[in-house]
Design an enzyme around this catalytic site. Structure first.
Site, PDB file in Angstrom:
ATOM      1  CD  GLU A  87      -2.625   1.242   2.621  1.00  0.00           C
ATOM      2  OE1 GLU A  87      -3.241   2.288   2.882  1.00  0.00           O
ATOM      3  OE2 GLU A  87      -2.595   0.250   3.388  1.00  0.00           O
ATOM      4  CG  ASP A 139      -2.959   8.700   7.511  1.00  0.00           C
ATOM      5  OD1 ASP A 139      -3.071   7.472   7.635  1.00  0.00           O
ATOM      6  OD2 ASP A 139      -3.064   9.300   6.437  1.00  0.00           O
TER       7      ASP A 139
END
Length: 256
Positions: free
Chosen positions: A49, A60
């Site tokens: 990824e 995140d």
């Protein structure tokens, strides 16, 4: 056959589970990102990824936020990212999945973005800020192509979960904990029964991410999940290794 399907078939035949590492594209440069991907493949990773950096990465934690900022400050450009994927395709058949925020797709142009994904050789995209109800913004453009939109689901998906995984392709990204990405010491105990509930609804492989950072963490999920996704722990090691890819490969091999 999409490379993601191909890789899962290979792993199933070998009795293996998937180990999907995450790297931030362009941290510290796209040239180095290309080298990292080759190193990860050499260490035994079949699917990788790659994050497309964004100024406000809502899913995140601090480690990946910092990596995104370094990449953006270093001059990351989406066109150059696609060129990097094309370069990788000349040497590697590893499955590549881009994690990208919808604001990036919208700003770049939906049709242009999807066409470049297909042209460069990406196998999938993960769009964490695109609600299922608005998937048609993407699904109409990738229908009848080999580009998969990987669904992201969480314990809080509740009754919507069967709908979210219906007609899924590639793999399902199951979020292990509430909150953002980042290394953790504990996981929500409901995640294990949730994984099995998801697997009752679909034959698509179910992989778990968010917070997984060690061999012990992987052992917790090896019975229930079809694979694990490790991001922050890898991004941190890339930053701390000062360019030593052997250290990164050793970490991957230890966990895998």
């Amino acid at each position: 056959m999409n490379r993601i399907d191909e890789k899962f078939k290979i792993m199933k035949d070998r009795g293996e589970k998937a180990f999907i590492p995450y790297v931030c594209g362009g941290d510290p440069s796209l040239e180095y990102t290309e080298k990292i991907i080759y190193a990860l493949e050499e260490a035994g990773c079949h699917i990788i990824e790659v994050g497309i950096p964004f100024s406000d990465p809502l899913a995140d934690g601090p480690v990946i936020q910092a990596a995104s900022l370094r990449s953006i400050n270093g001059g990351f450009k989406l066109d150059k990212f696609f060129d990097t994927v094309k370069n990788i395709r000349k040497k590697s058949n590893v499955a590549l999945v881009a994690m990208v925020y919808y604001s990036t797709i919208f700003g770049y142009g939906k049709e242009k973005f999807i066409n470049n994904c297909l042209d460069s050789g990406l196998d999938g995209i993960i769009v964490p800020d695109l609600p299922y109800e608005e998937y048609d913004e993407i699904s109409a453009l990738i229908e009848n192509t080999d580009l998969y939109c990987i669904p992201l689901i969480a314990i809080t998906s509740g009754k919507r979960m069967p709908t979210l995984v219906k007609n899924s392709k590639g793999f399902i990204y199951c979020v292990s904990s509430l909150g953002v990405t980042g290394e953790r010491k504990t996981f929500d105990k409901r995640i294990f029964s949730f994984i099995n509930r998801v697997k009752e609804e679909t034959e698509t492989p179910v992989c778990v991410g968010f917070g997984i950072s060690s061999k012990d963490d992987v052992k917790l999920f090896e019975k229930d999940a079809d694979g694990v996704i490790i991001g922050s722990a890898i991004v941190r090691r890339i930053f701390e290794s000062d360019g030593d890819l052997d250290k990164l490969k050793s970490f991957i091999k230890e966990i895998k």
